[in-house]
Design an enzyme around this catalytic site. Structure first.
Site, mmCIF file in Angstrom:
data_model
loop_
_atom_site.group_PDB
_atom_site.id
_atom_site.type_symbol
_atom_site.label_atom_id
_atom_site.label_comp_id
_atom_site.label_asym_id
_atom_site.label_seq_id
_atom_site.Cartn_x
_atom_site.Cartn_y
_atom_site.Cartn_z
ATOM 1 N N TYR A 24 39.236 23.885 41.107
ATOM 2 C CA TYR A 24 39.061 24.862 39.985
ATOM 3 C C TYR A 24 37.983 25.991 40.920
ATOM 4 O O TYR A 24 38.337 26.881 41.064
ATOM 5 C CB TYR A 24 38.934 24.654 38.439
ATOM 6 C CG TYR A 24 38.102 26.276 37.502
ATOM 7 C CD1 TYR A 24 39.166 26.793 38.081
ATOM 8 C CD2 TYR A 24 36.907 26.450 37.277
ATOM 9 C CE1 TYR A 24 38.608 27.912 36.993
ATOM 10 C CE2 TYR A 24 36.275 27.295 37.062
ATOM 11 C CZ TYR A 24 37.164 28.257 36.560
ATOM 12 O OH TYR A 24 36.339 29.797 36.471
ATOM 13 N N HIS A 275 38.868 38.858 44.947
ATOM 14 C CA HIS A 275 38.846 37.416 43.654
ATOM 15 C C HIS A 275 38.473 36.152 44.575
ATOM 16 O O HIS A 275 38.797 34.981 43.900
ATOM 17 C CB HIS A 275 39.661 37.774 43.045
ATOM 18 C CG HIS A 275 39.645 37.237 41.609
ATOM 19 N ND1 HIS A 275 39.532 37.878 40.697
ATOM 20 C CD2 HIS A 275 38.921 36.047 40.788
ATOM 21 C CE1 HIS A 275 38.815 37.662 39.565
ATOM 22 N NE2 HIS A 275 38.566 36.170 39.456
HETATM 23 C C1 LIG Z 1 35.188 29.023 40.093
HETATM 24 C C2 LIG Z 1 35.491 30.317 40.158
HETATM 25 C C3 LIG Z 1 35.560 31.476 38.638
HETATM 26 C C4 LIG Z 1 35.238 32.425 38.729
HETATM 27 N N1 LIG Z 1 35.244 33.152 37.718
HETATM 28 C C5 LIG Z 1 35.464 34.872 38.011
HETATM 29 C C6 LIG Z 1 35.468 35.421 36.392
HETATM 30 O O1 LIG Z 1 35.186 35.205 35.513
HETATM 31 N N2 LIG Z 1 35.796 36.846 36.615
HETATM 32 C C7 LIG Z 1 35.596 38.091 38.272
HETATM 33 O O2 LIG Z 1 35.343 38.580 38.280
HETATM 34 N N3 LIG Z 1 35.377 37.235 39.223
HETATM 35 C C8 LIG Z 1 36.083 35.754 39.024
HETATM 36 N N4 LIG Z 1 35.813 34.699 40.021
HETATM 37 C C9 LIG Z 1 35.973 35.654 41.727
HETATM 38 C C10 LIG Z 1 34.545 35.800 41.675
HETATM 39 O O3 LIG Z 1 33.346 36.526 40.958
HETATM 40 C C11 LIG Z 1 33.986 36.236 43.320
HETATM 41 O O4 LIG Z 1 34.997 37.482 42.861
HETATM 42 C C12 LIG Z 1 34.823 35.488 44.286
HETATM 43 O O5 LIG Z 1 33.918 34.404 43.992
HETATM 44 C C13 LIG Z 1 34.914 35.907 45.837
HETATM 45 O O6 LIG Z 1 34.650 34.789 46.673
HETATM 46 P P1 LIG Z 1 33.468 33.876 46.930
HETATM 47 O O7 LIG Z 1 33.962 32.610 46.497
HETATM 48 O O8 LIG Z 1 34.538 32.818 47.991
HETATM 49 O O9 LIG Z 1 32.489 33.843 47.655
HETATM 50 C C14 LIG Z 1 35.487 33.250 39.859
HETATM 51 C C15 LIG Z 1 34.969 33.051 41.253
HETATM 52 C C16 LIG Z 1 35.225 31.138 41.287
HETATM 53 C C17 LIG Z 1 35.124 30.985 42.919
#
Ligand SMILES: Cc1cc2nc3c(=O)[nH]c(=O)nc-3n(C[C@H](O)[C@H](O)[C@H](O)COP(=O)(O)O)c2cc1C
Length: 395
Positions: A24, A275
């Site tokens: 996840y 995202h």
């Molecule tokens: C496990 C996971 C859960 C995430 N949950 C959310 C969330 O609840 N809300 C949101 O806006 N973005 C969520 N994101 C996206 C992150 O805020 C962010 O945009 C993203 O992780 C950036 O990419 P990176 O992981 O490669 O740095 C999530 C990302 C991951 C990896």
């Protein structure tokens, strides 16, 4: 194990977390092409090396969202972080506070806004998903304001949830009951089971007390995912702008047209993001879009970038290309899965040291110097073309 970089933390998280949770955290949508591109595309930009500069006094301190932070980075909203480590969101907030950087809490957090706000009275931002029942969103922003949150991130790229095939295989968020394979996988990580077992039942802290909410994590996750409003549109951003008196950031912008629309609606910040490659597979990487969006915004709002940041050189490139700060997503969440608060601190400090060293090797001592010398971050293709032209003119 010696932890030298974010990839080492990732490997440690892989060993410690049940596969369902690691997948996840680590996975992206469909063929995971955008996920890979997010990090690979940082290589399209080069850094200029400069020498014989006095580097005895260096600092990464910088301002964004009206406050001074120790470096141009913040923790991104990561849903279910409390399933990687007990009280994961609280532990992450403690590490961020100690490091002098802000954090944005996910709507889908295990710890509630009030619990996290109590350990981070300054610098906590809140991320919002808008559900079919608008009262849920109104309730969350009211509670966020009460605990001192002054910056709200509206996530705009999730009207529909993409398919993450790893999650589908594991039944994560797609089903309210666990498959036998998943149960065996969870049991194969006894230390995680022990830690989480001692902590007690996991629930989504911001919504668990809603009247019609199911009573276990998997059902809550499936329920909420099904209730994210697919009709959310620009009028909702305008509604939020009226409702929210603090700073408003729209997260998930990858086009100039959308950036322009958001500016018209009076946002204070634009977060260039796909995202983390978890939504539109095939979308451009955030770093490749950043220069054109930063040029277009031209100081009318703050520009943030996330997706793919794993190295200090990535932070330097993002700032050099026009971002005010970056959001760290998986980079810190791997640390959380590896060793809780200690792992998050390790992730932040690794990136801080790499950023500082990278800047120094470019002959710079501060973020403001980098901003004033943006030409020191250049597109590789442009550098190559210049070399070809130069070599032709010397023939
Ligand atoms: C496990 C996971 C859960 C995430 N949950 C959310 C969330 O609840 N809300 C949101 O806006 N973005 C969520 N994101 C996206 C992150 O805020 C962010 O945009 C993203 O992780 C950036 O990419 P990176 O992981 O490669 O740095 C999530 C990302 C991951 C990896």
């Amino acid at each position: 194990m010696t932890i030298s970089n974010i990839e080492d933390l990732r490997q440690q998280a892989r060993r410690k977390l049940p596969r369902m949770f690691f997948d996840y955290l680590d996975g992206g949508s469909f063929s995971e092409r955008t996920l890979a591109r997010n990090t690979d595309d940082f290589d399209q930009f080069t850094l200029e090396q400069r020498v014989l500069v006095d580097l005895s006094s260096r600092s990464l301190a910088t301002d964004f969202f009206g406050a001074r932070y120790s470096m141009p980075a913040m923790l991104a909203p990561v849903g279910f972080a409390g399933s990687f480590w007990p009280d994961g969101e609280i532990r992450a907030a403690e590490a961020a506070r100690e490091a002098g950087i802000p954090m944005c809490l996910s709507t889908f957090s295990i710890n509630s806004i009030e619990e996290v706000g109590a350990v981070m009275p300054h610098g906590l931002a809140m991320q919002l998903y808008v559900f079919k029942n608008r009262d849920l969103a109104s309730g969350i922003i009211e509670r966020a304001w009460k605990v001192g949150v002054r910056t709200l991130f509206l996530t705009a790229d999730t009207n529909v949830s993409s398919v993450r095939e790893r999650d589908t295989r594991n039944g994560f968020r797609t089903s309210s009951s666990l498959k036998l394979r998943t149960v065996l996988d969870v049991l194969s990580r006894p230390a995680w089971c022990w830690r989480m077992g001692l902590h007690g039942r996991l629930l989504l802290g911001n919504v668990k007390d809603q009247a019609d909410m199911p009573r276990d994590l998997m059902s809550q996750a499936a329920y909420l995912s099904a209730n994210v409003d697919p009709s959310m549109n620009w009028s909702d951003l305008a509604w939020l702008r009226r409702e929210w008196p603090g700073k408003l950031v729209v997260k998930g912008i990858l086009s100039i047209d959308d950036a322009g629309r958001a500016l018209d609606d009076g946002v204070d910040g634009i977060c260039v993001s796909n995202h983390g490659g978890r939504q539109l597979d095939g979308a451009r990487s955030s770093i490749s879009v950043l220069p054109e969006i930063a040029r277009f915004v031209a100081g009318r709002a703050e520009v943030l970038l996330d997706s793919g940041v794993r190295r200090g050189s990535h932070i330097v490139k993002a700032i050099g290309l026009g971002a005010d700060a970056v959001l760290l997503g998986r980079a810190y969440a791997y640390g959380l899965g590896a060793s809780g608060r200690k792992g998050v601190s390790q992730a932040i400090e690794l990136l801080r040291n790499e950023t500082s060293l990278t800047l120094a090797l470019m002959g710079m001592c501060s973020i403001s110097e980098l901003r004033a010398n943006r030409a020191s971050v250049r597109e590789l293709e442009a550098v190559r073309n210049e070399l070809v032209i130069a070599s032709r003119s010397t023939v």
